[in-house]
Design an enzyme around this catalytic site. Structure first.
Site, mmCIF file in Angstrom:
data_model
loop_
_atom_site.group_PDB
_atom_site.id
_atom_site.type_symbol
_atom_site.label_atom_id
_atom_site.label_comp_id
_atom_site.label_asym_id
_atom_site.label_seq_id
_atom_site.Cartn_x
_atom_site.Cartn_y
_atom_site.Cartn_z
ATOM 1 N N GLU A 27 0.811 -1.213 0.000
ATOM 2 C CA GLU A 27 0.000 0.000 0.000
ATOM 3 C C GLU A 27 0.852 1.274 0.000
ATOM 4 O OE1 GLU A 27 -2.847 -0.210 3.182
ATOM 5 O OE2 GLU A 27 -3.701 -2.075 2.467
ATOM 6 N N GLU A 37 -5.133 -8.685 0.892
ATOM 7 C CA GLU A 37 -5.769 -8.328 2.168
ATOM 8 C C GLU A 37 -7.239 -8.088 1.911
ATOM 9 O OE1 GLU A 37 -4.270 -4.963 4.367
ATOM 10 O OE2 GLU A 37 -2.187 -5.574 4.063
HETATM 11 O O1 IFM Z 1 -3.892 -2.999 9.209
HETATM 12 C C1 IFM Z 1 -3.861 -2.523 7.896
HETATM 13 C C2 IFM Z 1 -2.708 -3.118 7.124
HETATM 14 O O2 IFM Z 1 -1.503 -2.877 7.746
HETATM 15 C C3 IFM Z 1 -2.661 -2.516 5.754
HETATM 16 N N1 IFM Z 1 -3.930 -2.615 5.085
HETATM 17 C C4 IFM Z 1 -5.097 -2.196 5.811
HETATM 18 C C5 IFM Z 1 -5.141 -2.851 7.172
HETATM 19 C C6 IFM Z 1 -6.393 -2.381 7.936
HETATM 20 O O3 IFM Z 1 -6.351 -1.009 8.104
#
Ligand code: IFM
Length: 459
Positions: free
Chosen positions: A166, A360
């Site tokens: 990200e 994710e």
């Molecule tokens: O916890 C975070 C992760 O580190 C990166 N993506 C989003 C998740 C939730 O906010």
């Protein structure tokens, strides 16, 4: 392509990140990261939490690998803490840091789980930030050097690598909105950080052997304009959220809308000759992290829906805008809409032609309390995950080449600016007890059954 992603099969697993779970922040020669420093800034973290203990995973490697294995997970995605391996960001390598990841990889493989390593999940060594952080081109060079040395140690066993997690958050929450480390509010300079993150990925690709399966993980988002009058602002938001990453990767260019929003990206001292060519085609696969759609509204168009201003500053140059968040929402205030994931996967595959992994997806839920029988009956999370997994499968049927789906996250952990107030885990970490006991939730059992069904060929 030298990666183990199997076409036509959706591998299931879970993910975590070093700063959020490891703790042991001053052990075995680990250097300081920008998040260690940011956590000490008064008011930066909602509950004043930090990563000093986190989940103590550094000391509980075997317990936590057993939790991954207990799920039947095919994959576990973890991140490497740069300051554990190269404490000053460049120069001296800390063998004890590398040894830890070596043990983690071996333990995962022994448990039958494929490890996927992410090299940068936001914990920049503080000395590099002191020298300019991601606003400095030297950070991109240092990143590629660090990545190559980690690969040299683990690359015989880790066959799937991600450069950044990200980078939108690293660049725009870190250097524009200032709500993530390093907590700087530099406005349009944040676009320079974005370019250097892209460049770091390209330099890493160049530094690794061709056969390495190298990807990059983005929190891309479907951007849905709130009404006709918001179309232009939504296009600018889309440029900053999605196209700033995908266009250089696919076309070796930043598009005109982005250059208008971010004139600094047209500065040849920033985007130097050869940079974009280096970035073009530099990923073998793409990770997509999805939680929620983004709904920009030209400022006056918010209307009845409730605007959330928290990330407004994270789109520097996009103009006056509100980010509208509709119901229903998770406990962190993010709108729930699984159709956004389906749309995003189909569109991203069409745009890039790359194999995709949902690296994710998950939900912060309020039904995470432990009842008198010791059970965490997190039905809201199960519903969220079930709907999003179904959306992923629909995207596959619609032609998107999606090879994996990883739940965020294995266990409740340090949720950045929210501290420990928001929980995403399949496993509860009971912070009321000094030993930080792990309690698998109902969602853990649900996901274990889902994995078992899918590996039996019934999913
Ligand atoms: O916890 C975070 C992760 O580190 C990166 N993506 C989003 C998740 C939730 O906010």
């Amino acid at each position: 392509m030298g990666h183990p992603l199997t076409s036509g099969r959706l591998a299931l697993g879970t993910a975590s990140a070093a700063f959020q779970i490891e703790g042991a922040s001053d052990r075995d020669g680990r250097g300081e990261s920008i998040w260690d420093v940011f956590c000490r800034r008064p008011g930066a973290i909602r509950d004043g939490g930090d990563g000093v203990r986190a989940c103590e995973s550094y000391d509980r490697l075997d317990d936590d690998v057993a939790l991954v294995a207990g799920l039947g997970a095919q994959w576990y995605r973890f991140s490497i803490a740069w300051p554990r391996v190269v404490p000053e960001g460049t120069g001296r390598v800390e063998a004890r840091g590398l040894d830890y990841y070596d043990r983690l990889v071996d333990a995962l493989l022994a448990a039958g789980v494929q490890p996927t390593a992410t090299l940068y999940h936001w914990d920049l060594p503080q000395p590099l930030e002191d020298a300019g952080g991601w606003l400095s081109r030297d950070t991109a060079v240092a990143f590629a050097e660090y990545g190559a040395l980690v690969h040299a140690r683990l690359g015989d066993r880790v066959r799937l690598w991600a450069s950044h997690n990200e980078p939108w958050c690293a660049a725009y929450l870190g250097y524009a909105a200032g709500v993530h480390a390093p907590g700087r509010r530099e406005g349009g300079r944040a676009h320079v950080a974005a370019h250097h993150l892209n460049l770091g990925h390209g330099l890493l690709r160049q530094a690794l052997p061709d056969a390495v399966g190298l990807g990059i993980v983005h929190n891309l988002a479907p951007v849905w304009a709130e009404g006709e009058e918001s179309r232009d602002v939504a296009d600018r938001v889309d440029a900053i959220r999605n196209r700033v990453w995908l266009d250089p990767l696919v076309d070796g260019a930043y598009d005109d809308v982005l250059l208008d929003v971010a004139p600094v990206l047209a500065d040849p001292a920033v985007v130097r000759d050869g940079d974009l060519e280096l970035i073009r085609g530099s990923a073998d696969w793409l990770g997509v992290n999805y939680y929620t759609p983004v709904r920009p509204a030209a400022s006056a168009a918010g209307g009845a829906a409730r605007p959330a201003h928290t990330e407004g500053e994270a789109y520097p140059g996009a103009g006056e805008l509100d980010l509208v968040v509709r119901e229903p929402r998770t406990d962190i205030g993010w709108e729930i809409d699984a159709s956004g994931l389906e749309e995003l996967l189909v569109e991203t595959h069409r745009r890039t032609g790359l194999p995709l992994v949902v690296t994710e997806n998950g939900a912060a839920c309020a039904d995470d309390a432990i009842d008198a029988d010791g059970v965490v009956d997190d039905q809201d999370r199960i519903a969220y995950l079930r709907d999003h997994l179904a959306a992923t499968r629909r995207a596959v049927e619609a032609g998107a080449d999606v090879r994996g789906y990883l739940v965020w996250t294995l266990m409740d952990n340090f949720e950045w600016a929210e501290g420990y107030t928001k929980t995403f885990g399949l496993v509860r970490v009971d912070r009321g007890h000094d030993e930080l006991p792990r309690v698998p939730k109902a969602s853990y059992r649900w996901f274990a059954e889902e994995i078992a069904r899918s590996t039996d060929g019934q999913g």
